[in-house]
Structure formats: C-alpha cells, structure tokens
Scaffold this motif. Sequence first.
Motif, PDB file in Angstrom:
ATOM      1  N   ASP B  15       1.105  -1.528   0.047  1.00 53.14           N
ATOM      2  CA  ASP B  15       0.001  -0.204   0.385  1.00 53.14           C
ATOM      3  C   ASP B  15       1.045   1.427  -0.216  1.00 53.14           C
ATOM      4  O   ASP B  15      -0.069   2.302   0.237  1.00 53.14           O
ATOM      5  N   SER B  29       1.534   7.072   0.117  1.00 54.62           N
ATOM      6  CA  SER B  29      -0.019   5.777   0.982  1.00 54.62           C
ATOM      7  C   SER B  29      -0.886   5.447  -0.216  1.00 54.62           C
ATOM      8  O   SER B  29      -1.584   6.087  -1.049  1.00 54.62           O
ATOM      9  N   ALA B  31      -3.286   3.600   0.941  1.00 50.97           N
ATOM     10  CA  ALA B  31      -4.437   2.978   0.736  1.00 50.97           C
ATOM     11  C   ALA B  31      -5.701   3.290   1.030  1.00 50.97           C
ATOM     12  O   ALA B  31      -6.730   2.372   0.857  1.00 50.97           O
ATOM     13  N   PHE B  48      -1.282  11.205   1.495  1.00 56.13           N
ATOM     14  CA  PHE B  48      -2.138   9.991   0.869  1.00 56.13           C
ATOM     15  C   PHE B  48      -2.479  10.150  -1.080  1.00 56.13           C
ATOM     16  O   PHE B  48      -3.186  11.189  -1.355  1.00 56.13           O
TER      17      PHE B  48
END
Lengths: 357, 71
Positions: B15, B29, B31, B48
């Motif tokens: 991830d 990230s 995720a 992210f």
Amino acid sequence: MELVREFRDSSRVNILKEKLEGFAFKNEVKIMEVCGTHTMQIHRFGIHQMLPENVKLISGPGCPVCVTENSYIDHAIELARAGFTITTFGDMIRVPGSYSSLEKVRAEGGDVHVVYSPMDSLELAQRSGKEVIFLAIGFETTAPTIGATVKKAKELELENFSILAGNKLVPPALKVLVEDRNLGVNGFLLPGHVSVIIGMRPYEFITEYGVPGVISGFEPVDIISSIVLLLEMIEKGEARIINNYKRAVRDGGNPTAQRIIQEVFEPVDSEWRGLGWMEGSGLGLREEYSEFDAEKRFQVDVPPPREHPGCRCGDVLKGIINPPECPLFGKVCTPENPVGPCMVSSEGSCSAWYKYG
Amino acid sequence: MCLAVPMKLIKKEGDKGIVLSMGVEREVSLALLPEAEIGDWVIVHAGFAIERMDEEEARESLKLLEEMWSS
Ligand code: SF4
C-alpha cells in the motif's frame, strides 16, 4: 500532466469571460463557494472582477482551520501544556485560541510538531516512544487519510498514539446554509476534492430547495466554466447537480475512502465557528476505536472559550459580510499579526482578500 | 490544502507508492487507492493518493467546453 495546463489557458479563460458578460440578471444572484482553495483561487485570478452585474460570489465555511471552534484549539493547547506531543497540519499552529496559540505554547517549551501527513505521527510515536496526539481537523478529503492512519495504529498495536477528533462534514453545513432565507444562496460552487471522496449523491438534497450546485476543479477554466454552468441553470430556473470536474471526481466518489471513514468514524453533532452546533456535522471515533480517542483517554482542564474581541470571522464564514467590512481588517489584523483564524490560513477569506484584493 | 498537481506513480509496493513530483520522488500511501497502477497520474492529499486523474475525461471536458462556447 500536460493536459492540466489547458485548464489555465488564457484564450480559454477569455472566451469564458465573454460568456459571463453575456448574462443579465435583474435581481441579485448569490453564488457561494464552500471550499477554501476555491476562495483563494477566485481572488488570485481576479474572478470577482469578471462577474456580470448583480452576480455576487460569497465565501462559505470552506476553510477547515477557520471553522474549527476556539474550544477545540484551547483543548489542544492544554494537552500540549500538559506535556503531550502534539502533531498537526501546518495551518493550525498559528491559529489563535481563546488565550494563546500552539505556536506560543511551543515557544514556551511545548512539544508541537507540524506534519505533512497524519501517518507521520505514527512514525514519531514509534520513534520517540512519547504520547503523541494528532489534531484531526478537515473535511471529507482529510477524514479518510486520518481514518487510514488510525487503522494502521490499531494494526501496529500502538499504545502511544491518539487523535483529538474534530473532522467536519460538508453536506450538513450546506443544509443549514440552503435553508437560511436571509442568506438567500442561489447556487453552490461545490468543493472538488471533498467530492472526489463523497461523489455527487450527498449533494442531491439541495436541488429540492430549487438550488443548483456544480462540482468544480481548481484551475481558472474549471472555476469560471462552473460559474457559467450555475448561471445558466439559475437563468432557466433549473436545479441540478453537475459534475464539472470529471477528470478527478467519479460520480460515486471513492468507495475505498468512504468505507474507511465508515469503519473508523461515526457522525456526531459538531460546533462550527460562525454556524454554531449542527446535527451530524462532525466525525467522532467509533467505539471499536475509542482507545485512540485523546478526549476519552486524557483529562485536562480547558478554560471556558471566548471570542476574539472585534473579530467577525464567524460572519465571514457565513457569507454575511466580506472581510473588508470587518473594522480590524488590514489595520489591526494582517497575515503577519492575525487576530482571527480567517486571516491565518492561506485558505481563509480574510487572508485571500488581503493578499489579492 | 487542495491545490494538488497530479503526480505520476512510478513505483508500487503493497500500500505504498512512489510518485514523481516536479522531478522529486515522494512516498505516498495507496491505502485509499489500492487500484492505482504504475504510470497513473494521481491526486495526492496529506500524503495519500486519493484518486486517479483521468486523461480521457480531461479531454472530454475540454471538448464539451468548446461546444459550450460555439453555441
Ligand atoms: S479581518 Fe481579522 S479580525 Fe476581521 S474577521 Fe477577518 S480574521 Fe477576524
């Protein structure tokens, strides 16, 4: 990405400007933007000056730091004073609470760190072994990044990490704004990156009030064409939600991010600067994640909050006044010496008006 | 907070991903965007990747705009 440049292209902007000039409204038309980055870009590109007669752009509660109430900042300050390590997004640190700011507490020896990503707090917690508290503020764009961080902390069985829950939700605030007859908003410019997460559906209810909304990106062509789309609908008496940021926003949003928000958080009533308490407008941690709830874990005495004397940030956030109407604007209150949060954050209306006029 | 330029995903490991941002490599990230693939342009928020930037949709929007002006 080369293509993004096309959305800044001046010949496109000029054609859209002409399109804007073609509108004629007898009565005042109010369009509200509810995203701090839109506010900033609108001022930066002088979009106010392009608007046809009788059309007004007003800023709503779109700046995450600005809508954070004093009692939250005071709470964070007391946690820092009690010796906890505080991690926060950069904008937060200079925001004055009722009596002090995190910046001042840091100067007095408090352990306050600015982080770029909430994940950085986990590393700090692992590395330092200290009790680390992350200030969880922001809208739907930020909530899943914090949710994913909390999930990771659980996976790692981290015992010295928690958050001070303060995330806020845009649609419940829109409901209060669309129902406010005194305000009389005729159309909403909807936030691009909140929409990346939640998609189009959560906005549909505003059309039941006869008010249209357009999801917009952040380049000048995005913003001006979104205003054109809004004015077209207002002219025809139509009320729909249009996704004008299709390169980034899927109609259903980002399902993975939605799932993570759902799993970690639940809606709670929340207080917003200027708008007061609104039902279901905030995110608290679910029972299963309560071990990461700093408010439950650590008791500190927080003095009763008070407003900054003379600051009208609350009225600015509600679109009731424009910043220059605040008597302190530009005189006592400047970005170097901010009195209220709307002047601190680069996304705050007062700062945008001060910088770009 | 939202003025994110799209960045190109050049590496992916579980991830975690590496994006190229103005010549500089940065870790992000994945995720929230497990379906991202190497070569995708992604929008990054607070470390992210939150969505893919769709080139085809971008072209489509520009075309629609052109139609809007000629009307
Ligand atoms: S100009 Fe300063 S004092 Fe006035 S409303 Fe804005 S932040 Fe508050």
